[in-house]
Every structure is written in structure tokens, then in C-alpha cells.
Scaffold this active site. Sequence first.
Site, short mmCIF file in Angstrom:
data_model
loop_
_atom_site.label_atom_id
_atom_site.label_comp_id
_atom_site.label_asym_id
_atom_site.label_seq_id
_atom_site.Cartn_x
_atom_site.Cartn_y
_atom_site.Cartn_z
N ASP A 138 0.87 -1.15 0.00
CA ASP A 138 0.00 0.00 0.00
C ASP A 138 0.92 1.22 0.00
O ASP A 138 2.07 1.13 0.42
CB ASP A 138 -0.82 -0.05 1.30
CG ASP A 138 -1.93 0.97 1.31
OD1 ASP A 138 -2.55 1.17 0.26
OD2 ASP A 138 -2.17 1.55 2.38
N ASP A 182 -0.99 -0.43 6.22
CA ASP A 182 -0.97 0.17 7.56
C ASP A 182 -2.27 -0.11 8.31
O ASP A 182 -2.47 0.38 9.40
CB ASP A 182 -0.69 1.66 7.50
CG ASP A 182 -1.74 2.41 6.70
OD1 ASP A 182 -2.64 1.75 6.15
OD2 ASP A 182 -1.66 3.65 6.61
N ASP A 232 -7.24 -0.95 4.50
CA ASP A 232 -6.75 -2.12 3.77
C ASP A 232 -6.75 -3.41 4.60
O ASP A 232 -6.15 -4.40 4.22
CB ASP A 232 -5.37 -1.87 3.15
CG ASP A 232 -4.36 -1.36 4.16
OD1 ASP A 232 -4.55 -1.62 5.36
OD2 ASP A 232 -3.39 -0.70 3.75
P1 ADP Z 1 -3.96 4.65 0.16
O1 ADP Z 1 -4.34 3.60 -0.82
O2 ADP Z 1 -2.93 5.57 -0.43
O3 ADP Z 1 -3.55 4.11 1.48
P2 ADP Z 1 -6.72 5.30 0.91
O4 ADP Z 1 -7.31 4.09 0.26
O5 ADP Z 1 -6.78 5.39 2.38
O6 ADP Z 1 -5.23 5.59 0.39
O7 ADP Z 1 -7.43 6.58 0.31
C1 ADP Z 1 -7.46 6.81 -1.08
C2 ADP Z 1 -7.83 8.21 -1.44
O8 ADP Z 1 -9.13 8.51 -0.96
C3 ADP Z 1 -6.93 9.26 -0.82
O9 ADP Z 1 -5.80 9.51 -1.63
C4 ADP Z 1 -7.86 10.46 -0.77
O10 ADP Z 1 -7.91 11.11 -2.02
C5 ADP Z 1 -9.21 9.84 -0.49
N1 ADP Z 1 -9.52 9.84 0.93
C6 ADP Z 1 -9.65 8.75 1.73
N2 ADP Z 1 -9.95 9.10 2.99
C7 ADP Z 1 -9.99 10.45 3.00
C8 ADP Z 1 -10.22 11.43 4.01
N3 ADP Z 1 -10.46 11.08 5.28
N4 ADP Z 1 -10.17 12.72 3.64
C9 ADP Z 1 -9.91 13.09 2.39
N5 ADP Z 1 -9.68 12.23 1.42
C10 ADP Z 1 -9.71 10.93 1.69
MG MG Z 2 -3.77 3.16 3.33
#
Ligand code: ADP
Ligand code: MG
Length: 623
Positions: A326, A520, A524
Site C-alpha cells: 500500500d 498500515d 486495507d
Molecule cells: P492509500 O491507498 O494511499 O492508502 P486510501 O485508500 O486510504 O489511500 O485513500 C485513497 C484516497 O481517498 C486518498 O488519496 C484520498 O484522495 C481519499 N480519501 C480517503 N480518505 C480520505 C479522508 N479522510 N479525507 C480526504 N480524502 C480521503
Molecule cells: Mg492506506
Amino acid sequence: MSKKLKRRIKRVGAGAAVYLAAVLSSRFAPYWEFGSWNISASLGVFLAAYVIIGGDVVKKAVKNIGQGQIFDENFLMTIATAGAFFVGEYAEAVAVMLFYQVGECFQSYAVNRSRKSIADLMDIRPDYANVIRDGTAVEVGPEEVEIGETILVKPGERIPLDGKVVKGTSSLDTMALTGESLPRDVAEGEDVISGCVNLSGVLEVQVSKGFGESTVAKILDLVENAGSKKSEAEHFITKFARYYTPVVVGLAALLALVPPLVTGGGWADWIYRALSFLVISCPCALVISIPLSFFGGLGGASRAGILIKGSNYLEALADAEMIVMDKTGTLTKGVFGVRKIVPAEGSTEEEVLETAAYAESFSNHPISKSLVRAYGKEIDDSRIKDVEETAGHGICAVLDGQRVLAGNDKLMKSRNVEGKSPEEAGTIVHVAKEQKYLGYIVIADEIKEDAKTAVDGFKAAGMKNIVMLTGDRKKTADSIAGELGITEVYAELLPGDKVEQVEKLLASKSEKGKLVFVGDGINDAPVLARADIGVAMGGLGSDAAIEAADVVIMTDEPSKIAKAMQISQKTLGIVKQNIVFAIGVKVLVLLLAALGAASMWAAVFADVGVAVIAILNAMRAMK
Ligand code: ADP
Ligand code: MG
């Protein structure tokens, strides 16, 4: 060294002296002939030495037979040595028992020592907590402290419970938890976790979790249960031992009976050969050394801040073929800095940031925490309600009675808000209020210092695929992947898409190969569970991840995964060496004994000597 062991060594030493006397006396003592039997006068001295040295073995054998354990090693040694007496090999009978005892003493010393050094590593259980009640500190068990109470931690003491520092500054030794030798500085307002040792100042800590939920309790639980998840190698050995001993004992019986019946004589010689078989028939070298190797590997890993939840995972890591990571919080720090705030017409930077920070104030997502930090002002909880977080999209809430949104393009689209799609690199958080687009914030995350080392380490470990998954924009994902040298990138994925992508990868890998997923635990957890081996960046205290994963990296350094793979490969190497060496030597000596070319001395070496060598080898897994 335990008292019991010391007593045993003294007794065996005394027995050895009597044995020496017996050997000397046998040179001069007269003997009497009864037909083909020679009874030496020194027999009595040999018997005395035998009783002193091996009396406890005989006693245990008798006791265990009573409990139905027939092929017990004590029994086998008793039969073998008693048989040697019977065929007139007194000196050898006692010597075999002596050698066996010396080996046993050494084994129990080595096993205890390695167990103890691993237990020491994990000696993080706090004994007490100084809780402040009615203005004075009282010492109570950590499990008696309630959430919200304040505890006092003096220099030199272990922090007994997780909480937040309300008074004082200090530095903490996190070595036992993370393997990190540099002390960590803490000040008022910062979170501390149980298990760390307070080094310098007096701290007052407001407890945030009960003892059962604390980091220490979780880690101890995890380590204690690691032993119950057995590796295939351990299962193999258990099965092997179940068949090996009866088969060799059966062969011994055949060897003692068939050749003399066929050739019509030479009983003593064949019985002697059969007795050697009995000595070799103990599978102890394997039964002790294989679990000890895994135990050592798990211990060595935990010393490096890598918690592995069972030997099976340690074993599986050696077959890792694909590593899927991730992005946020795994390869990047998960601490976003605000690069730019771009308000739309009719709005201000202030309004955009404030709205975003309020909307995000209840979330644990790294983006949320970063925005709240960037805002910097106190959040007034009463202004915000109906917070709704959609994974991979963002947040929807009600602020001062108005509906606000903070999230990515997908969120804006799904709520029918017209916004911009900026070109710049970085993660974008769009903000809207009452369906009106307020503007966007460009935030950027930093790549972890050791992320490149990690990727290089995976390449060196021979991973076929090194994959990055992220919910973030393609542009940001590509730039980070490029910097790290990752070629397979899947971006703009929702948590469900991540599972789907991992399913596809699982289908494409070889049958024996394993897929390792590293995340993390935020958005996920399902993928962590679905992968062959789920690795969580445990951080200091992220519970969801610790629970969902098979391996927890306490330091949050992805390079530790490459290190875990090395430990795994080394441990498995040792296990294989021990299996091949122990079985090889035993089979060889069995053959030689059957041919009459190996004495009972060789047999006892094949048993005890091999066990000792295998255990010494197993102890290398710990380093
Ligand atoms: P990653 O795969 O990088 O760990 P996430 O799956 O947690 O990221 O989130 C993917 C995307 O969704 C983020 O890049 C953001 O654009 C959006 N996102 C998720 N949670 C939030 C939040 N709490 N506030 C703003 N944007 C969010
Ligand atoms: Mg993440």
C-alpha cells in the site's frame, strides 16, 4: 543454570569417577567362566556406576511405561544398556549411559538458555502502576487502573499502560518494542505506549486504554500464541517421529532374531548390533532442534522489531514471490504537508482549510490528521455533527448546520459537486459547502527514508513482482513509484478494488509462491486478511493492523520486511540442515551397526552427539 541441572551434573560426575574405577579394576580383577559367559568381579563396580549415572533414566522409563509411553527415549536407553550388560559389554553399557547423560545435561542447558534469552527479549510485562488517587501515588497492578486515571512514571520504570503525557518531558527507550536503539523524546500532549522504559524525567500519563487493550498486553498475547501456529516442518517432524522410532525398534528386533536363527548362532553379536539400533531410534535431535530453530527465528525477528505471529508465517516468508504494498503509511510517512491552498471564487484560503479540518476532525486517516494539524487551532466539537467517512472517497459532515464535503474527485462526483481537476502532482483534497465548490488543498506526503532500501532488498530477495497499490491519484502514485523503482502500480483504487487486484495477483502466482501484502491497516484490513502473508505497519499502537496481520513491523520501516525474509530464509536453511544432517547420520550409523561396523559408541553419538550439534545449529537462528 537451574539447581536441578547442577545436581544432575554433580551426580553424573560422581558416576563417571566410579566408572573410571570400574574400568581400572576390570584390568586386574579375576573373572569366572560359566560355559561361554565370563563374569568379571568388577561387574559390581560397573553396576554401581550404572545406577549412579543412569538410575533416574531407568526410573523414568518404568514410570512412563506405566503411563503407556512405550517408545520413550528413557525406555530405549534402558533396554539398550541393560542389553549391553547382558551380552557382557559392561564398560560399554555404562559409557553409553554416561555419554547419553552428558548430552542430556548439555541439551537442557542449551534449550533453557535460548528460551530464557528469548523470554528476556520479550520481558516487557509491567509489574505495577503508580496511579494518582486523591493526590497521592499508590502502587497497584496495571490491570486495576481505569481509563482516564493519571499514572506517575519515574525514570527507570517501564510505562505500564498506554496514554497521553499530561505533565513532564522525558526520553523513552523503545528497544524492547521496536528494536530501535535511539531513545524517543516525549513531551506534554504526546502519546506514549506501554512497554517503553522511561529514561530521564518524571512523567504523568493519562491512561487511554485498559491493560487488556494496551500495546504490551497485545504484543505479549501475540508472542505467546506464536508457538501454537506450527510450521509444516514441525508437523513433518512430529509425524516422522511417530513412525521412525517403532520402525527402528522393529528392525532391531528382526536384527536380533533373524540372522542368528538363519545362521544358527552368534546371538551375542547380533543382539549387540540390535541394541545399537535402539540407541539410534530416538528422534530427539529433530524433535528438539526444529521447533527451537523456529523459536529462535521468531525471537531474532522480534528483537529486530518484527513480530511474526507463528512459525508457519516465518516458514511461508521464505517462499515469498510477490510483494504488494500500500502506498500511504507504508512506503510514505502518512504525514502530509500542505503544499498549497487554492480557493475557488468567492471563498478564502482560511475558509477552505477550516472547513476541511473540521470535516476531518473525527477521522483517523493520515490525511485527516495532517489537515487538522495544518489548521493548528482548537477544534470546537459542538460545531460538527453527522460525520460520515467513505473509504477511498473522503468525508461528508454537517458543520454549523451546513453540509460540507472534503475528499477526492470521486467524492465530488458522487455528490454532484462541480469542481476543478488540477494538474499538479500531489494528493488533492477538494472542499465543498452546501453543494458549492470552495476550492482544493494540495497536500504531499514524504517517502520514508528506507523505502528505497526496502524495494532494493525485495529485488535482492528475488521477488518476481513488486507492486504498489493506492487509492491516491495516478499522477502521485506514478511519481512515487518512479522514485522507488517500482514498475507495477495500480492507482485510484477503492478498498474493494484493492482486494480484487490482490485476488488477480494471487491467481497469477506460482502454486508454491506466496503473496505478501504490506499495509498500515487503514482502509486495507480486508487485503491484509486476504493475502498469504499480511504485514502491518504496526506503528506504535495501531490496533486494527496488529490484529488483522500475520506479521507486524513495530518500527514502521518497510525495509524490515526484507529483513524478515532474510531471517526466514536463514531459519529454514538451518531447519533443512538439521533434518538432513540428523536423518543422514542416523541412517548411516544404522547401516554400519547392522553390518557390525559401528559400535554402540557410534550409536550414542548418532543420538546424543547429533542432537547437541543440531541444537547448537538451531541457536544460530536467534542471531
Ligand atoms: P492509500 O491507498 O494511499 O492508502 P486510501 O485508500 O486510504 O489511500 O485513500 C485513497 C484516497 O481517498 C486518498 O488519496 C484520498 O484522495 C481519499 N480519501 C480517503 N480518505 C480520505 C479522508 N479522510 N479525507 C480526504 N480524502 C480521503
Ligand atoms: Mg492506506
